[in-house]
Write a protein that holds these residues in place. Structure first.
Motif: not given
Ligand code: FAD
Length: 341
Positions: A119-145
């Motif tokens: 809330a302080r830094i106005n960032a998005g937060l996903t709570a209670d996650a069960t899995g995480i990956e970096i979107d492979p389709t965005k990596v070439a653009d330098g985006d670690a979504l």
């Protein structure tokens, strides 16, 4: 051109108590290592963040568990957890170092701290996650979504959440969701000491005394062998307890069994209970609802006993017995005992 050129690396908040890091921080560092390895083009590192008093000498442990760098904030105001001071310190670490993502354990502490910071830094937060990956389709653009999965709609569905518009991308993850990588004591890394500028050193809340929590019974999250009781086994719980004793394990239960008053809540496995990863999980009279499965599906070997051949639990079990638990369990235990000899 990267979408957020000033932001980089995957940060992990390493929670500690009495200067001892909690295992969940190391589980998240292990997973962060896999994430950076999945997108080497980004050149990201794994950075641990350690807040507390007298914690600096733990930085090497964090490196041995897989961090490339550790940012240490060592200050008497951080001795015991305080929402105020931890939020101030972590917010300043983020503003100074600009992580691309920040992972935190979904513990009591993490669930308090992460939303405050987000809330302080106005960032998005996903709570209670069960899995995480970096979107492979965005990596070439330098985006670690990050594609962050979590149960939703009462646990009946899994949703994937993205926070594409702000950085860092924040997530809380429950203990035991990710594997712990082997420790490498020979690993080297950088330790950066950071001194926050306190908004105020006057505590808004004064901790007068810290009373250690009384742990009653066993912690099922630490057991190697678990026998899970479902509603279909409510009539034969002594049999399950005897089997657990024979195998050197413990009994745990579904929420149905807990709600029916047959087992203490501390033994509930699942989305609103504990996450367990034993070597062996024997599910007795358990239907296999997603909310239960979310807490035990990462067990090494799952045996299910259910008289309904269509029961969902069979879809995630390594071995299934269609039959009455009263008849199958004694035979199974006998067989397991013989096999162990
Ligand atoms: P049931 O679904 O009633 O299944 C009983 C099974 O036993 C059936 O498959 C039946 O075929 C079998 N059976 C009956 N008699 C015998 C016999 N003699 N021998 C062999 N098999 C037999 N649940 C959890 O467990 N943990 C959670 O953390 C959790 N969190 C939840 C959170 C939310 C928001 C919601 C909505 C639900 C949650 N639930 C949770 C509940 C979950 O949806 C299920 O209702 C619950 O897991 C079902 O428990 P069960 O398998 O014991 O009972």
């Amino acid at each position: 051109m990267a979408t957020f050129p000033d932001y980089k690396d995957i940060y992990v908040f390493v929670e500690q108590k009495d200067s001892e890091p909690a295992e969940v921080g190391y589980e998240l560092i292990s997973e962060a290592r896999k994430l950076v390895a999945s997108a080497p083009e980004l050149g990201f590192q794994v950075v641990g963040v350690l807040l507390g008093e007298n914690v600096k000498d733990k930085a090497q442990d964090v490196i041995a568990h897989g961090a490339d760098k550790v940012i240490v904030v060592d200050d008497p105001l951080l001795k015991d957890y305080s929402t105020q001071f931890y939020t101030d310190a972590l917010t300043q670490v983020i503003n100074e170092f600009k992580p691309d993502s920040l992972l935190t354990g979904a513990t009591v502490l993490g669930r308090d701290l992460a939303p405050r910071v987000a809330a302080r830094i106005n960032a998005g937060l996903t709570a209670d996650a069960t899995g995480i990956e970096i979107d492979p389709t965005k990596v070439a653009d330098g985006d670690a979504l990050l594609l962050v999965t979590r149960p939703t709609f009462g646990g009946n569905l899994f949703g994937t959440i993205v926070c594409p518009n702000t950085r860092p991308q924040m997530a809380t993850i429950r203990p035991k969701v990710f594997d712990l990588a082997p420790v490498d004591e020979t690993r080297t890394g950088e330790v950066i000491e950071f001194a926050p500028v306190w908004n105020s050193t006057e505590p808004e809340v004064v901790v007068e005394e810290v009373l250690p929590k009384k742990i009653e019974g066993v912690d099922i999250a630490k057991c190697n062998i678990l026998i899970g009781a479902g509603r279909g086994a409510e009539g034969c719980l002594p049999l399950l307890e005897e089997a657990a004793k024979e195998l050197g394990g413990e009994v745990c239960a579904t929420r149905a069994v807990v709600e029916d008053g047959f087992m203490d809540k501390s033994r509930q496995v699942g989305q609103t209970g504990k996450t367990v990863r034993p070597t062996l999980y024997i599910a007795c009279g358990i239907s296999g609802a997603v909310q239960h499965v979310a807490g035990m599906e990462k067990s090494d070997f799952i045996i299910a006993i259910n008289r309904d051949p269509e029961a969902e639990i069979f879809t995630i079990s390594n071995l299934g017995f269609i039959g009455d638990v009263n008849q199958v369990l004694p035979l199974l235990v006998e067989g397991l005992k013989k096999a162990r000899k």
